[in-house]
Design an enzyme around this catalytic site. Structure first.
Site, mmCIF file in Angstrom:
data_model
loop_
_atom_site.group_PDB
_atom_site.id
_atom_site.type_symbol
_atom_site.label_atom_id
_atom_site.label_comp_id
_atom_site.label_asym_id
_atom_site.label_seq_id
_atom_site.Cartn_x
_atom_site.Cartn_y
_atom_site.Cartn_z
ATOM 1 N N TYR A 185 0.629 -1.423 0.047
ATOM 2 C CA TYR A 185 0.052 0.067 -0.150
ATOM 3 C C TYR A 185 0.496 1.072 -0.143
ATOM 4 O O TYR A 185 0.405 1.370 -0.733
ATOM 5 C CB TYR A 185 -1.158 -0.041 1.322
ATOM 6 C CG TYR A 185 -0.596 0.309 2.422
ATOM 7 C CD1 TYR A 185 -0.726 1.666 2.422
ATOM 8 C CD2 TYR A 185 -0.073 -0.228 3.644
ATOM 9 C CE1 TYR A 185 -0.225 2.784 3.892
ATOM 10 C CE2 TYR A 185 0.372 -0.243 4.854
ATOM 11 C CZ TYR A 185 0.204 1.134 5.110
ATOM 12 O OH TYR A 185 1.021 2.232 5.747
ATOM 13 N N GLY A 269 8.259 -2.753 2.891
ATOM 14 C CA GLY A 269 7.461 -3.125 4.613
ATOM 15 C C GLY A 269 7.897 -2.183 5.783
ATOM 16 O O GLY A 269 9.151 -1.370 5.333
ATOM 17 N N ASP A 309 3.180 -0.126 16.135
ATOM 18 C CA ASP A 309 4.004 -0.493 15.723
ATOM 19 C C ASP A 309 4.925 -1.718 15.967
ATOM 20 O O ASP A 309 5.265 -2.774 15.502
ATOM 21 C CB ASP A 309 5.059 -0.242 14.436
ATOM 22 C CG ASP A 309 3.737 1.026 13.393
ATOM 23 O OD1 ASP A 309 2.577 0.805 13.664
ATOM 24 O OD2 ASP A 309 4.319 1.453 12.455
ATOM 25 N N HIS A 441 -30.091 10.229 1.795
ATOM 26 C CA HIS A 441 -30.128 10.294 -0.291
ATOM 27 C C HIS A 441 -29.772 11.214 -0.200
ATOM 28 O O HIS A 441 -30.353 12.358 -0.108
ATOM 29 C CB HIS A 441 -31.232 10.117 -0.650
ATOM 30 C CG HIS A 441 -31.643 9.511 -2.162
ATOM 31 N ND1 HIS A 441 -30.470 8.821 -2.955
ATOM 32 C CD2 HIS A 441 -31.538 10.264 -3.046
ATOM 33 C CE1 HIS A 441 -30.443 8.844 -4.343
ATOM 34 N NE2 HIS A 441 -31.458 10.017 -4.295
#
Ligand code: FAD
Length: 462
Positions: A185, A269, A309, A441
């Site tokens: 990504y 990575g 992380d 909508h």
């Protein structure tokens, strides 16, 4: 100087700064140590600057469509001009503003900020070299939120024209030829943005597919976009070396190939920041390259916690922050654990991709029988008015009780539905709950209700 506190947080990324702010709100005596800039990877060299670049690139490309014959009846007399250094300045302005914002929020929460790199002597004590000398901090609780950095390939070390995502977000000129090694990504988001800004972009990917963690159906619109914009992807190809701005790689047939690159962006990575700051002196167990944690984000060392992380996948800012908030509350005595039903992941490619929960294929492997329904954005009025008809929303539910277990989508602006998708999974929504929720909508969000109806076998607009 010696300092003592109840809670010491290492790293002011989205994991650490959120943990510290929450701890401060709860009245815990808290110190946060940051060696770089408050905001971490996410605010300084990740999520935010990349989305700024993506936005500017998209705007530039959209404006270019209006020159010549025009588009939507809107015509520009001349092509838009790009002052890329000014674009980067604009991006830096957003980063600076958010950096200041985080520092301000920490201050408001009563958190003490120490600027410098922490080095641990034992699990609860670290030294920090600050501008005013060494500060030794001892704490009752420590949260490790040291984050991650771009992984390097040994034969393509970063430096010169071999760049990581960090440098790719600070270029002052658009490279003529940009080769991206790794079509995950981060590589795709940046590669597509540079393609829109005028670079000739080529991807070298070792896997058989781009965005290999997502299924083929989801990534098809992105592959189509790349093809339509003459961006080549060499799949099952392995980069091997870079000399004099020529990348050597082996193609899928094992043949040696070369390609010229002004800049070589390596996005293969990310690696946890586990070295160089005394982790080895803290006696915490590891899980491969990451710190091992349990569902409370506890490490194997008493009162040492780890979030974000540095604890492994999914390496996402919103996971880090959610863990941070949870741990601060646990330390303050609240009953919490980190066991989310789902963590949404978004690729800000063109079009965007979103995945929350599991797919029918994954469910089958777990022995769950499913029903699946899909609604094309082409059948959504609002999507058509926004030129956003490429893509779909797909819902996967248990066949027995209709509880939704996965929501996947691809399409322009689809990231904005991620909150609704995550909420549905977190609250254990059934197909009927979503189908019966009256959606405004015209909005793209109506596609979610329609895809729930499609899964039940009676979509209205297809
Ligand atoms: P980090 O943000 O890495 O922060 C860790 C901090 O700790 C750093 O500031 C570091 O300087 C500091 N530190 C480390 N060691 C020490 C020490 N010894 N002493 C003092 N300070 C220390 N995620 C998303 O969810 N959405 C996205 O769109 C997205 N886009 C991304 C785009 C790019 C280009 C990149 C690179 C990443 C992206 N990410 C995205 C991932 C996201 O940035 C990370 O998941 C997130 O920043 C992790 O937060 P963290 O707090 O764990 O660590």
């Amino acid at each position: 100087m010696d300092m003592k506190c109840k809670l010491l947080v290492i790293g002011a990324g989205p994991g650490g700064y959120v943990a510290a702010i929450r701890a401060g709100q709860l009245g815990l005596d808290t110190i946060i140590v940051e060696g770089d800039r408050a905001g971490g990877t996410c605010l300084i060299r990740g999520c935010i600057p990349s989305k700024a670049l993506i936005h500017a690139a998209d705007k530039y490309q959209q404006m270019a469509r209006h020159t010549g014959k025009g588009h939507l009846g809107i015509r520009l007399a001349a092509k838009p001009e790009l002052d890329f250094a000014a674009t980067i300045n604009w991006k830096d302005g957003i980063v600076d503003r958010l950096n200041g914002g985080v520092e301000g929020l920490l201050k408001k929460a009563g958190v003490k900020q120490v600027k410098g790199w922490a080095k641990f002597k034992n699990a609860k004590t670290c030294d920090v070299e600050t501008g005013d000398g060494t500060v030794t901090i001892t704490a009752e609780h420590v949260i490790l939120a040291n984050g991650s950095k771009a992984a390097e390939l040994p034969f393509l070390p970063f430096g010169g024209d071999v760049i990581s995502s960090t440098e790719a977000l600070c270029l002052t000129e658009v490279p003529e030829n940009l080769v991206v090694v790794g079509a995950g990504y981060i590589g795709l988001e940046l590669g597509i943005a540079y393609g829109k800004l005028g670079a000739k972009v080529t991807f070298i990917e070792a896997e058989e597919r781009i965005l290999a963690t997502y299924d083929n159906e989801l990534t098809a619109p992105v592959r189509k976009w790349l093809k339509n914009h003459n961006i080549k992807t060499h799949l099952k190809a392995r980069a091997s070396g870079f000399k004099d701005n020529i990348l050597s790689y082996t193609d899928r047939d094992g043949a040696e190939q070369t390609i010229a690159a002004d800049k070589l962006l390596v996005t293969v990575g990310r690696k946890a920041n586990t070295e160089g700051w005394g982790l080895e002196n803290m006696a915490v167990d590891m899980d491969g390259g990451f710190i091992k944690i349990d569902k409370y984000c506890r490490t194997s060392m008493k009162n040492v916690w780890a979030i974000g992380d540095i604890t492994g996948e999914p390496m996402l800012a919103h996971r880090a922050s959610a863990q941070g908030e949870t741990v601060a509350e646990i330390i303050a005595g609240k009953k919490r654990e980190f066991t989310p039903n789902a963590i949404a992941a978004v690729c800000f490619t063109d079009p965007e991709i979103i995945a929350v929960g599991i797919s029918a294929e994954q469910a089958k492997a777990d022995g769950i029988e499913t029903i699946v329904g899909k609604f094309p954005l082409m059948a959504n009025g609002r999507a058509l008015t926004m030129e956003a008809g490429e893509g779909f929303v797909r819902v996967t539910a248990r066949a027995d009780n209709h509880v939704i277990i996965g929501i996947h989508g691809v399409g322009p602006h689809i990231s904005e539905l991620s909150g609704e998708f995550a909420l549905a999974l977190e609250m254990g929504a059934r197909l009927e709950d979503i189908a019966d929720t009256i959606h405004v909508h015209p909005t793209i969000a109506e596609s979610f209700a329609e895809s729930a109806l499609a899964t039940l076998g009676h979509a209205i607009h297809i």
